[in-house]
Design a protein around this motif. Structure first.
Motif, PDB file in Angstrom:
ATOM      1  N   ALA A  18     -46.681  13.816 -12.952  1.00  0.00           N
ATOM      2  CA  ALA A  18     -45.507  12.935 -12.174  1.00  0.00           C
ATOM      3  C   ALA A  18     -44.813  13.777 -11.251  1.00  0.00           C
ATOM      4  O   ALA A  18     -44.332  14.794 -11.435  1.00  0.00           O
ATOM      5  N   ILE A  19     -45.107  13.493  -9.937  1.00  0.00           N
ATOM      6  CA  ILE A  19     -44.839  14.139  -8.925  1.00  0.00           C
ATOM      7  C   ILE A  19     -43.143  13.880  -8.832  1.00  0.00           C
ATOM      8  O   ILE A  19     -42.696  12.926  -8.952  1.00  0.00           O
ATOM      9  N   LEU A  29     -41.553   7.064  -1.558  1.00  0.00           N
ATOM     10  CA  LEU A  29     -42.476   8.177  -1.961  1.00  0.00           C
ATOM     11  C   LEU A  29     -42.129   8.569  -3.549  1.00  0.00           C
ATOM     12  O   LEU A  29     -42.807   9.426  -4.038  1.00  0.00           O
ATOM     13  N   GLY A  30     -41.288   7.870  -4.106  1.00  0.00           N
ATOM     14  CA  GLY A  30     -40.821   8.326  -5.349  1.00  0.00           C
ATOM     15  C   GLY A  30     -41.613   7.559  -6.522  1.00  0.00           C
ATOM     16  O   GLY A  30     -42.264   6.581  -6.267  1.00  0.00           O
ATOM     17  N   SER A  31     -41.701   8.222  -7.631  1.00  0.00           N
ATOM     18  CA  SER A  31     -42.307   7.680  -9.024  1.00  0.00           C
ATOM     19  C   SER A  31     -43.811   7.642  -8.860  1.00  0.00           C
ATOM     20  O   SER A  31     -44.582   6.808  -9.232  1.00  0.00           O
ATOM     21  N   HIS A  35     -35.331  12.279 -10.052  1.00  0.00           N
ATOM     22  CA  HIS A  35     -36.134  13.296  -9.917  1.00  0.00           C
ATOM     23  C   HIS A  35     -35.454  14.479  -9.220  1.00  0.00           C
ATOM     24  O   HIS A  35     -34.551  14.331  -8.569  1.00  0.00           O
ATOM     25  N   THR A  36     -36.180  15.763  -9.135  1.00  0.00           N
ATOM     26  CA  THR A  36     -35.320  16.751  -8.454  1.00  0.00           C
ATOM     27  C   THR A  36     -35.684  16.798  -6.845  1.00  0.00           C
ATOM     28  O   THR A  36     -34.491  17.081  -6.194  1.00  0.00           O
ATOM     29  N   PHE A  37     -36.443  16.361  -6.459  1.00  0.00           N
ATOM     30  CA  PHE A  37     -36.702  16.128  -4.820  1.00  0.00           C
ATOM     31  C   PHE A  37     -36.541  14.873  -4.193  1.00  0.00           C
ATOM     32  O   PHE A  37     -36.995  13.806  -4.838  1.00  0.00           O
ATOM     33  N   LEU A  38     -35.712  14.409  -3.085  1.00  0.00           N
ATOM     34  CA  LEU A  38     -35.854  13.186  -2.383  1.00  0.00           C
ATOM     35  C   LEU A  38     -35.364  12.293  -3.326  1.00  0.00           C
ATOM     36  O   LEU A  38     -35.871  11.143  -3.544  1.00  0.00           O
ATOM     37  N   ASN A  39     -34.193  12.388  -4.109  1.00  0.00           N
ATOM     38  CA  ASN A  39     -33.629  11.437  -4.809  1.00  0.00           C
ATOM     39  C   ASN A  39     -32.680  10.478  -4.286  1.00  0.00           C
ATOM     40  O   ASN A  39     -32.311   9.452  -5.222  1.00  0.00           O
ATOM     41  N   SER A  40     -32.793  10.261  -3.279  1.00  0.00           N
ATOM     42  CA  SER A  40     -31.702   9.096  -2.533  1.00  0.00           C
ATOM     43  C   SER A  40     -32.425   8.762  -1.159  1.00  0.00           C
ATOM     44  O   SER A  40     -33.008   9.518  -0.558  1.00  0.00           O
ATOM     45  N   GLY A  41     -32.087   7.561  -0.883  1.00  0.00           N
ATOM     46  CA  GLY A  41     -32.386   7.202   0.407  1.00  0.00           C
ATOM     47  C   GLY A  41     -33.629   6.230   0.513  1.00  0.00           C
ATOM     48  O   GLY A  41     -34.356   5.945  -0.779  1.00  0.00           O
TER      49      GLY A  41
END
Length: 117
Positions: free
Chosen positions: A62-63, A81-83, A69-75
């Motif tokens: 799981a990226i 790009l999430g999940s 998650h740790t990186f890029l968690n808002s916006g």
């Protein structure tokens, strides 16, 4: 045999190993390909589909991008790009048996493909 391991940071591994042996008189449906119908014991051998050893392993990661998650968690980019996950499969197996043959009816059984003596 199966081994499964879930590691931290969204990585999981799964590996399996199988040992098998298949023996028959004819691997052709309906019993075709018999060289001598009067001596079926001579036909007994490894099946055409016999695969003695087979090892399969896969991974799933799981990226760590996006909400929770740790990186890029808002916006907006976190939703695009999430999940995401990355996975792969590796399959390694032994080769299948080969039956040598020669053309012609040397055994006088009506077939056109005989096994060497």
């Amino acid at each position: 045999m199966k081994v499964e391991r879930r590691l931290t940071a969204g990585l999981s591994l799964l590996s399996t190993y199988m040992w098998s042996k298949s023996i028959d008189n004819s691997s052709v449906p309906g019993g075709g390909g018999v060289q001598d119908a009067r001596n079926l014991a001579a036909q007994r051998g490894l099946s055409d589909f016999d695969t003695r050893h087979r090892f399969v392993s896969n991974f799933n990661y799981a990226i760590p991008l996006g909400p929770g998650h740790t990186f890029l968690n808002s916006g907006v980019l976190s939703n695009v790009l999430g999940s995401w996950q990355m996975s792969g499969i590796l399959t390694v197996q032994a080769g299948r048996p080969v039956t040598p043959s020669w053309s012609g009816d040397n055994s006088n059984t009506g077939g056109n493909s005989d096994r060497p003596i």
